[in-house]
Design a protein around this motif. Structure first.
Motif, PDB file in Angstrom:
ATOM      1  N   ILE A 341      -5.855 -20.095  -2.406  1.00  0.00           N
ATOM      2  CA  ILE A 341      -5.646 -21.831  -2.461  1.00  0.00           C
ATOM      3  C   ILE A 341      -6.483 -21.914  -1.541  1.00  0.00           C
ATOM      4  CG2 ILE A 341      -4.030 -22.636  -1.748  1.00  0.00           C
ATOM      5  CD1 ILE A 341      -2.820 -22.073  -4.058  1.00  0.00           C
ATOM      6  N   ALA A 342      -6.789 -21.310  -0.732  1.00  0.00           N
ATOM      7  CA  ALA A 342      -8.944 -21.836  -0.192  1.00  0.00           C
ATOM      8  C   ALA A 342      -9.468 -21.973  -0.993  1.00  0.00           C
ATOM      9  CB  ALA A 342      -8.523 -21.247   0.967  1.00  0.00           C
ATOM     10  N   SER A 359      -9.065  -8.612   1.687  1.00  0.00           N
ATOM     11  CA  SER A 359      -8.486  -8.451   2.756  1.00  0.00           C
ATOM     12  C   SER A 359      -9.203  -9.480   4.076  1.00  0.00           C
ATOM     13  CB  SER A 359      -8.185  -7.093   3.095  1.00  0.00           C
ATOM     14  OG  SER A 359      -6.999  -6.515   1.503  1.00  0.00           O
ATOM     15  N   VAL A 360     -10.676  -9.098   4.154  1.00  0.00           N
ATOM     16  CA  VAL A 360     -11.430  -9.744   5.231  1.00  0.00           C
ATOM     17  C   VAL A 360     -11.107 -11.548   5.118  1.00  0.00           C
ATOM     18  CG1 VAL A 360     -13.674  -9.768   6.582  1.00  0.00           C
ATOM     19  CG2 VAL A 360     -12.752  -7.735   5.676  1.00  0.00           C
ATOM     20  N   ALA A 361     -10.777 -11.371   3.874  1.00  0.00           N
ATOM     21  CA  ALA A 361     -10.975 -13.498   3.812  1.00  0.00           C
ATOM     22  C   ALA A 361      -9.778 -13.902   4.453  1.00  0.00           C
ATOM     23  CB  ALA A 361     -11.588 -13.656   2.829  1.00  0.00           C
ATOM     24  N   THR A 366      -7.186 -17.255   8.893  1.00  0.00           N
ATOM     25  CA  THR A 366      -6.424 -17.618   9.600  1.00  0.00           C
ATOM     26  C   THR A 366      -6.408 -19.462  10.560  1.00  0.00           C
ATOM     27  OG1 THR A 366      -6.382 -16.188  10.913  1.00  0.00           O
ATOM     28  CG2 THR A 366      -4.492 -15.912   8.930  1.00  0.00           C
ATOM     29  N   ASP A 367      -8.090 -18.991  10.656  1.00  0.00           N
ATOM     30  CA  ASP A 367      -8.095 -20.149  11.569  1.00  0.00           C
ATOM     31  C   ASP A 367      -9.410 -20.107  11.246  1.00  0.00           C
ATOM     32  OD1 ASP A 367      -8.868 -21.378  14.031  1.00  0.00           O
ATOM     33  OD2 ASP A 367      -9.107 -19.740  15.462  1.00  0.00           O
ATOM     34  N   LEU A 368      -9.481 -21.246  10.170  1.00  0.00           N
ATOM     35  CA  LEU A 368     -10.389 -21.520   9.883  1.00  0.00           C
ATOM     36  C   LEU A 368     -11.333 -22.715  10.803  1.00  0.00           C
ATOM     37  CD1 LEU A 368      -9.798 -22.860   6.136  1.00  0.00           C
ATOM     38  CD2 LEU A 368     -11.630 -20.853   7.124  1.00  0.00           C
TER      39      LEU A 368
END
Length: 458
Positions: A341-342, A359-361, A366-368
């Motif tokens: 989505i991002a 997975s790392v991304a 979660t805190d952009l």
């Protein structure tokens, strides 16, 4: 999104046309500090002057529409936890706020009776989505009340900045407040009716018991009776499961969910599954899916689904066994979807948890806000949101991912080896320091730029 508090209307107003169709310009008026309207000392303000001043105030507010939209949305989401949903719904909420505010401004500027105003399409669609996701009607109505209060603050601040005399300023505020209440009273009735109609349709059309049991199974931390649970949801829980989240960008035919379900049924037969997939509708354009994977197909099932995925957008987990695998593969699919989505459909029409860096991304994305600051610290000027820097970042990312091999990176990017060498050199130069000491940080920062580019680089 606004919602009226029930209160008596204090001002009966019918819009008056602005002379000559021109909005007074404070920059060219004799008294620019009050939008060109003369001060009134009598305490009585003519309706035409009030309407004219309201048009001028609204013209200034239109220029602040992005700020108003963002502030209203943030105030609503901060106060109502039920509306803190995924990015897709947040975008629809933003459109709902913006179109409601735009419609109200248009009613003021052009003298449109609120009785003739239709609800914005985004507002109706947002109410339908909330109904489909079991969000309460109370959350919807409270959002309108809080949004209305936040919007009125902007109106009051703009009137103060106009420098109008107190009598005229108060009359302008009462007019705009009155019209806003009339507007929201009209629109909100339609929005809530649409919510209830959709809620009734949704409850009737979906298998609510099955969906409820699946949700309970996903959140339960206790041991479950596998056979009883499998019978309740009509799906074999002792198999290997490949979970997926499927969604589309919407269409006019209203057949999105049926098309998705047919797609997964065909795919399950293609890989030799003996049972049908489990298909749970989340809303009109989103579904959760579990495919019972035969053991011999588990090694390449993700790649086979990737090759077959020419319909909905897909995010998938890894094929995992048993009840724990049923849950964990679903969590992986949800995390992969957050990245997709991002990143946007152009980059991630199919996103797998097993894809490099996903997975790392998902973990770091979660805190952009913090991620954006960290990326800027690591990459320096190379983190600029330009096409040239994007090319340099992608080249450097391919180079590092291939074990610092210019040849392998050139093959991946379909470039000449010398072009890769030049771009890598330029990327290091743009960063301003070598990558030998903190190579891992650089790789992670490049990964985040790859998936969250437009959102991350500001």
């Amino acid at each position: 999104m606004w919602w009226p508090s029930r209160r008596p209307q204090r001002l009966k107003w019918r819009p008056a046309s602005v002379p000559g169709g021109q909005i007074p310009n404070p920059a060219t008026s004799a008294q620019g500090d009050n939008y060109g309207f003369p001060m009134a000392g009598s305490g009585v303000v003519d309706e035409a002057r009030v309407a004219e001043a309201a048009v001028a105030v609204t013209a200034r507010l239109v220029d602040k529409l992005p700020v108003i939209t963002r502030t209203v949305q943030q105030s609503v989401v901060a106060a109502i936890s039920e509306l803190r949903d995924e990015d897709e719904l947040q975008q629809l909420l933003r459109d709902t706020v913006e179109t409601n505010v735009e419609t109200f401004f248009a009613a003021i500027r052009h003298g449109i009776s609120v009785q003739n105003v239709e609800p914005p399409a985004a507002a109706l669609e947002y109410s339908r989505r909330l109904a489909q996701r079991d969000v309460s009607a109370n959350a919807l109505t409270r959002a309108y009340r809080l949004g209305h209060r936040a919007a009125l603050r902007f109106i009051l601040d703009e009137i103060r900045e106009a420098g109008l005399d107190p009598t005229l300023g108060l009359a302008v505020y009462e007019l705009m407040e009155s019209v806003s209440f009339d507007y929201i009273d009209q629109i909100s009735l339609r929005v809530v009716e649409e919510y209830q109609d959709e809620r009734d349709r949704w409850v009737e059309s979906r298998n609510s018991v099955r969906a409820s049991r699946v949700r309970e199974l996903l959140v339960s931390g206790e041991d479950v009776d596998v056979d009883a649970a499998a019978m309740a949801i009509r799906y074999p829980l002792r198999r290997i499961h490949l979970a997926a989240v499927a969604w589309c960008e919407g269409s006019d035919d209203g057949d999105e969910l049926s098309s998705m379900e047919r797609f997964f049924t065909r795919f399950a037969k293609c890989i030799g599954a003996q049972e049908s997939p489990l298909f749970i509708s989340v809303d009109r354009v989103t579904a959760w899916v579990w495919i019972p994977v035969p053991g011999e197909a588990s090694d390449d099932v993700v790649n086979r689904l990737r090759a077959a995925a020419d319909g909905p957008l897909l995010a998938v987990g890894n094929p995992l066994p048993g009840v724990d695998g049923f849950r964990h593969s679903h969590r992986q699919a949800q995390e992969a979807r957050s990245v997709a989505i991002a990143a946007g459909p152009a980059l991630c029409r199919f996103t797998a948890a097993s894809d490099s860096g996903v997975s790392v991304a998902a973990l770091l994305g979660t805190d952009l806000e913090s991620a954006a600051q960290w990326v800027g610290d690591v990459l320096g000027p190379l983190a600029a949101a330009t096409e040239n820097d994007e090319r340099l970042r992608e080249t450097l990312r391919a180079f590092l991912r291939s074990g610092s091999s210019y040849k392998a990176a050139a093959e991946e990017l379909h470039l000449h080896t010398n072009s890769v060498k030049y771009r890598v050199s330029r990327a290091v130069e743009r960063r301003g320091r070598p990558i030998t000491d903190d190579r891992l940080d650089v790789e992670v920062a490049l990964l985040l730029c790859h998936y969250f580019g437009a959102t991350l680089l500001r």
